[in-house]
Design a protein around this motif. Structure first.
Motif, PDB file in Angstrom:
ATOM      1  N   ALA A 328       0.824  -1.213   0.000  1.00 50.18           N
ATOM      2  CA  ALA A 328       0.000   0.000   0.000  1.00 50.18           C
ATOM      3  C   ALA A 328       0.858   1.263   0.000  1.00 50.18           C
ATOM      4  N   SER A 329       1.928   1.244   0.800  1.00 49.89           N
ATOM      5  CA  SER A 329       2.782   2.428   0.918  1.00 49.89           C
ATOM      6  C   SER A 329       3.512   2.732  -0.387  1.00 49.89           C
ATOM      7  N   MET A 330       4.054   1.708  -1.037  1.00 49.14           N
ATOM      8  CA  MET A 330       4.765   1.917  -2.302  1.00 49.14           C
ATOM      9  C   MET A 330       3.818   2.449  -3.382  1.00 49.14           C
ATOM     10  N   GLY A 331       2.600   1.930  -3.423  1.00 51.77           N
ATOM     11  CA  GLY A 331       1.618   2.430  -4.389  1.00 51.77           C
ATOM     12  C   GLY A 331       1.237   3.869  -4.106  1.00 51.77           C
ATOM     13  N   GLY A 332       1.069   4.200  -2.832  1.00 43.87           N
ATOM     14  CA  GLY A 332       0.707   5.567  -2.458  1.00 43.87           C
ATOM     15  C   GLY A 332       1.772   6.573  -2.857  1.00 43.87           C
ATOM     16  N   ILE A 333       3.034   6.239  -2.604  1.00 43.92           N
ATOM     17  CA  ILE A 333       4.136   7.147  -2.962  1.00 43.92           C
ATOM     18  C   ILE A 333       4.238   7.309  -4.477  1.00 43.92           C
ATOM     19  N   ALA A 334       4.170   6.203  -5.213  1.00 44.42           N
ATOM     20  CA  ALA A 334       4.274   6.261  -6.678  1.00 44.42           C
ATOM     21  C   ALA A 334       3.120   7.084  -7.267  1.00 44.42           C
ATOM     22  N   GLY A 335       1.922   6.873  -6.745  1.00 48.13           N
ATOM     23  CA  GLY A 335       0.779   7.627  -7.239  1.00 48.13           C
ATOM     24  C   GLY A 335       0.883   9.106  -6.924  1.00 48.13           C
ATOM     25  N   SER A 336       1.380   9.447  -5.730  1.00 51.50           N
ATOM     26  CA  SER A 336       1.529  10.857  -5.344  1.00 51.50           C
ATOM     27  C   SER A 336       2.531  11.574  -6.234  1.00 51.50           C
ATOM     28  N   GLN A 337       3.596  10.869  -6.609  1.00 52.80           N
ATOM     29  CA  GLN A 337       4.584  11.472  -7.507  1.00 52.80           C
ATOM     30  C   GLN A 337       3.941  11.848  -8.840  1.00 52.80           C
ATOM     31  N   THR A 338       3.198  10.921  -9.406  1.00 52.64           N
ATOM     32  CA  THR A 338       2.541  11.179 -10.689  1.00 52.64           C
ATOM     33  C   THR A 338       1.470  12.253 -10.550  1.00 52.64           C
ATOM     34  N   LEU A 339       0.656  12.155  -9.495  1.00 51.14           N
ATOM     35  CA  LEU A 339      -0.423  13.123  -9.265  1.00 51.14           C
ATOM     36  C   LEU A 339       0.130  14.543  -9.158  1.00 51.14           C
ATOM     37  N   THR A 340       1.179  14.717  -8.378  1.00 55.27           N
ATOM     38  CA  THR A 340       1.777  16.044  -8.197  1.00 55.27           C
ATOM     39  C   THR A 340       2.316  16.592  -9.504  1.00 55.27           C
ATOM     40  N   LEU A 341       2.975  15.741 -10.276  1.00 54.30           N
ATOM     41  CA  LEU A 341       3.535  16.150 -11.558  1.00 54.30           C
ATOM     42  C   LEU A 341       2.435  16.609 -12.519  1.00 54.30           C
ATOM     43  N   VAL A 342       1.341  15.854 -12.573  1.00 47.38           N
ATOM     44  CA  VAL A 342       0.257  16.178 -13.503  1.00 47.38           C
ATOM     45  C   VAL A 342      -0.477  17.452 -13.068  1.00 47.38           C
ATOM     46  N   ILE A 343      -0.742  17.592 -11.770  1.00 43.68           N
ATOM     47  CA  ILE A 343      -1.421  18.805 -11.280  1.00 43.68           C
ATOM     48  C   ILE A 343      -0.585  20.035 -11.578  1.00 43.68           C
ATOM     49  N   ARG A 344       0.721  19.930 -11.385  1.00 47.21           N
ATOM     50  CA  ARG A 344       1.602  21.061 -11.703  1.00 47.21           C
ATOM     51  C   ARG A 344       1.574  21.364 -13.199  1.00 47.21           C
ATOM     52  N   GLY A 345       1.648  20.298 -14.027  1.00 52.07           N
ATOM     53  CA  GLY A 345       1.601  20.492 -15.476  1.00 52.07           C
ATOM     54  C   GLY A 345       0.314  21.147 -15.934  1.00 52.07           C
ATOM     55  N   VAL A 409      -3.788   5.932 -12.516  1.00 54.28           N
ATOM     56  CA  VAL A 409      -4.802   6.736 -11.813  1.00 54.28           C
ATOM     57  C   VAL A 409      -4.266   8.131 -11.523  1.00 54.28           C
ATOM     58  N   GLY A 410      -2.993   8.216 -11.124  1.00 53.20           N
ATOM     59  CA  GLY A 410      -2.386   9.513 -10.843  1.00 53.20           C
ATOM     60  C   GLY A 410      -2.339  10.413 -12.062  1.00 53.20           C
ATOM     61  N   THR A 411      -2.287   9.821 -13.259  1.00 53.36           N
ATOM     62  CA  THR A 411      -2.262  10.608 -14.497  1.00 53.36           C
ATOM     63  C   THR A 411      -3.665  11.033 -14.916  1.00 53.36           C
ATOM     64  N   VAL A 412      -4.604  10.110 -14.874  1.00 55.76           N
ATOM     65  CA  VAL A 412      -5.953  10.363 -15.384  1.00 55.76           C
ATOM     66  C   VAL A 412      -6.826  11.125 -14.388  1.00 55.76           C
TER      67      VAL A 412
END
Length: 453
Positions: A328-345, A409-412
């Motif tokens: 769960a923790s590894m998925g949460g961190i990976a998703g947060s990285q993508t989510l933050t990148l996309v929101i900034r973009g 999910v973090g991208t879409v």
């Protein structure tokens, strides 16, 4: 060197004020506040003080400074101080406000109070403020200042210079004059620096810039900030649908927008308001945070319900309970990285329908490679820990599945939320965490159930 000296002196004055407050020397505090600190320093001091001390400091601020100090305060604190004033006191404070600053302030007041304040103003000032108030706060119209200097294209530079000398002073941040037609239609900009070195006999038309694109009055404040950043603007004209000049936006207001957007992104990740008062009273802070804690509790129960489906499997293989948090923790961190990148973009206008496919493909491939790398590491650790090859294979597969799901999910998710007019910064992290927890637990415990049955 001068700048460093001024900052050092400001820090010394703040230390002296703090010492005077501790000793109860209110006369000394008032002298330091009103004679040694700038309005922005006073505002910072108020925001950095607990409520009781803040009220005391505000009462010691000179009436002539209150208006300027209010402009630098956060919305929450400013709204509190405004609520303590009647319409006439407000009218006295806002006498020298720019129209855009005044509109921002008035929007925090009840409609009846706004009307009372407007009634105390002269006709010209009231029309300017009402013009700004007629547009949403988060648009170019809400940001603009109607105090502009315009010139016609057919007059000479010499005439312009003589016209400027008749003014007591120019509006703040005036780097260019706005060139308009007789019907107030925008034509171009006349940079002051170019005007000063041009032949006085030249006409404005010969010297002005005509390749400047005016800002539509309905453009969002975030896009306005992007334009200022991209083209290094200090000021820009604002026009209506008919290309008629309505006002101008200056860099100081854009800096406020950039800061507010940054605060919003940071605070929203924790479910807080960007104007959250650091020293807000206990009950007010508790109420604001309780809602978001409740939402998180619901998502936590969702993840727990998934775990409950595999209760028998966990009872058989105790190691599963030990290793579950890793997936769960590894998925949460990976998703947060993508989510933050996309929101900034999205915030800076870099992501569109033309490139989202490439971005989605990149995130998928990156998550697969990272999944394979860390799956091997975690599998090796699990096998060494529990002496069980099967559990190593299960957690490796679950880790890859969860990292891929998190990236997709973090991208879409931010784009989906944006299309539904939901703030991705506010809701994205909660939804993403729920998804990665559910997918991670389902994959890990589901595979374990299949292979250990």
């Amino acid at each position: 060197m001068t700048d460093i000296l001024e900052k050092s002196q400001a820090r010394q004055r703040l230390r002296s004020l703090s010492e005077a407050l501790d000793s109860g020397a209110l006369k000394q505090v008032a002298r330091i506040l009103n004679g040694g600190l700038s309005p922005s320093d006073i505002a910072h001091l108020l925001e950095s003080s607990p409520p009781r001390q803040r009220a005391l400091l505000w009462n010691l601020v000179d009436k002539q400074l209150e208006g300027e100090v209010l402009q630098y305060l956060g919305d929450d604190i400013r709204a509190y101080f405004l609520s303590q004033l009647n319409a006439q006191e407000l009218a006295d404070i806002i006498e020298d406000f720019e129209s855009d600053d005044l509109a921002d302030l008035l929007q925090q007041l009840p409609d009846t109070v706004i009307q009372e304040v407007l009634d105390t103003m002269d006709e010209q000032d009231r029309q300017r403020v009402e013009e700004v108030l007629s547009y949403p706060e988060d648009t170019a119209g809400g940001l603009m200042n109607t105090d502009t200097i315009t010139v016609r294209p057919d007059i000479s530079i010499d005439v312009v210079l003589r016209y400027l000398r008749r003014h007591r002073n120019l509006p703040p941040m005036t780097d260019s004059l706005i060139v308009v037609s007789r019907r107030d239609e925008f034509i171009g900009m006349l940079p002051i620096t170019r005007m000063l070195v041009s032949n006085p006999a030249s006409t404005v038309r010969e010297v002005m810039d005509t390749d400047i694109e005016p800002i539509p009055v309905t453009l969002s404040d975030t896009k306005v900030a992007t334009l200022f950043e991209r083209y290094d603007l200090i000021s820009a004209p604002v026009v209506g649908d008919d290309n008629k000049l309505l006002g101008r936006i200056t860099i100081d207001d854009v800096v406020d927008v950039i800061r507010e957007d940054a605060d919003h992104s940071l605070m929203s990740m924790a479910g807080l308001d960007e104007d959250e008062d650091t020293f807000a009273p206990v009950m007010k802070t508790t109420r604001r945070r309780a809602v978001w804690l409740g939402i998180n509790l619901i998502t936590a129960f969702t993840a727990s319900a998934v775990i409950g489906l595999f209760e028998e499997t966990i009872a058989k293989v105790v190691a599963l309970a030990v290793l579950m948090p890793i997936v769960a923790s590894m998925g949460g961190i990976a998703g947060s990285q993508t989510l933050t990148l996309v929101i900034r973009g999205m915030a800076v206008g870099q992501i569109s329908g033309a490139n989202v496919g490439w971005l989605l493909n990149r995130e998928f491939l990156s998550s697969v490679l990272n999944g394979l790398l860390w799956a091997l590491v975690v599998a090796a650790a699990a096998i060494a820990w529990f002496q069980d090859w099967l559990i190593g294979a299960v957690i490796a597969a679950a880790l890859i599945i969860n990292l891929v799901a998190a990236a997709l999910v973090g991208t879409v998710l931010p784009m989906f939320l944006k299309s539904r007019n939901i703030d991705p910064a506010l809701a994205g992290s909660v939804i993403l965490t729920t998804v990665t927890d559910v997918v991670g637990f389902m994959a890990f415990l589901g595979l374990a159930t299949i292979f250990y049955a």
